[in-house]
Design an enzyme around this catalytic site. Structure first.
Site, PDB file in Angstrom:
ATOM      1  N   PHE A   1       0.837  -1.206   0.000  1.00  0.00           N
ATOM      2  CA  PHE A   1       0.000   0.000   0.000  1.00  0.00           C
ATOM      3  C   PHE A   1       0.871   1.255   0.000  1.00  0.00           C
ATOM      4  CE2 PHE A   1      -2.043   3.491   2.230  1.00  0.00           C
ATOM      5  CZ  PHE A   1      -3.192   3.657   1.461  1.00  0.00           C
TER       6      PHE A   1
ATOM      7  N   GLY B   1     -14.806  -2.283  12.340  1.00  0.00           N
ATOM      8  CA  GLY B   1     -14.384  -1.961  13.695  1.00  0.00           C
ATOM      9  C   GLY B   1     -13.026  -2.489  14.102  1.00  0.00           C
TER      10      GLY B   1
ATOM     11  N   GLY C   1      -9.916  -1.732  12.909  1.00  0.00           N
ATOM     12  CA  GLY C   1      -8.962  -0.639  13.058  1.00  0.00           C
ATOM     13  C   GLY C   1      -9.192   0.150  14.328  1.00  0.00           C
TER      14      GLY C   1
ATOM     15  N   ASN D   1      -4.691   8.492   1.872  1.00  0.00           N
ATOM     16  CA  ASN D   1      -5.243   7.328   2.561  1.00  0.00           C
ATOM     17  C   ASN D   1      -6.645   7.669   3.099  1.00  0.00           C
ATOM     18  OD1 ASN D   1      -5.596   4.876   3.793  1.00  0.00           O
ATOM     19  ND2 ASN D   1      -3.841   5.065   5.179  1.00  0.00           N
TER      20      ASN D   1
ATOM     21  N   TYR E   1      -9.579   7.797  11.349  1.00  0.00           N
ATOM     22  CA  TYR E   1      -8.681   8.648  12.123  1.00  0.00           C
ATOM     23  C   TYR E   1      -9.358   9.962  12.523  1.00  0.00           C
ATOM     24  CZ  TYR E   1      -5.118   5.481  10.206  1.00  0.00           C
ATOM     25  OH  TYR E   1      -4.383   4.386   9.842  1.00  0.00           O
TER      26      TYR E   1
END
Length: 152
Positions: free
Chosen positions: A27, A95, A97, A124, A131
């Site tokens: 990634f 859920g 992460g 991202n 986040y």
């Protein structure tokens, strides 16, 4: 489907962790030698500097987080750097992460850290949706220089 379990990484996890680690590196368009990857895995198990947690569901690893605590010039208490976070693409939005990040928050609080911070690429967008809900976007801009690059 069984609930997601967050636990410390174990030596027996290496064969399941490795494809997740390789997908994470892909990634970010990075390639590391086997020596670096093996060294990281050993540090996650034993050095007390890096820590690693995995997310497991139905006996399968579906994500990981690597983090480290370090001293800060701006505080008498340590700070915690969440260095790597990856969730299998088939598990995103479920859920995993969030649970991994919350586990780092708990570990940092238990260790007396003043905060947890991390970086991600601006593109991202999927991860940044999470986040934005679990952290605060800072105003800092990151610079770097690799030791083998010439100065300008």
């Amino acid at each position: 489907m069984a609930p997601i379990q967050i636990r410390p990484i174990e030596r027996a996890d290496k064969s399941a962790w490795l494809p997740l680690w390789q997908a994470y590196l892909a990634f970010y368009q990075q390639t590391l030698s086997d020596e670096v990857t093996d060294g990281l895995f050993e540090r996650l198990l034993s050095d007390g500097f890096h820590d690693g947690l995995v997310a497991e569901q139905d006996g399968k690893l579906v994500g990981f987080v690597h983090f480290l605590e370090h001293a800060s010039t701006w505080s008498l208490t340590p700070t915690c750097y969440l260095e790597d976070l990856y969730v299998d693409s088939t598990q995103r939005g479920g859920g995993v992460g969030r649970k991994l990040i919350e586990a780092v928050y708990a570990a940092a609080e238990q260790s007396g850290c003043s905060n947890v911070y991390w970086h991600t690429h601006d593109h991202n967008t999927v991860a940044r949706q999470l986040y934005d809900r679990v952290g605060i976007l800072s105003n800092f801009v990151r610079y770097e220089k690799r030791k083998w690059e010439d100065s300008v």
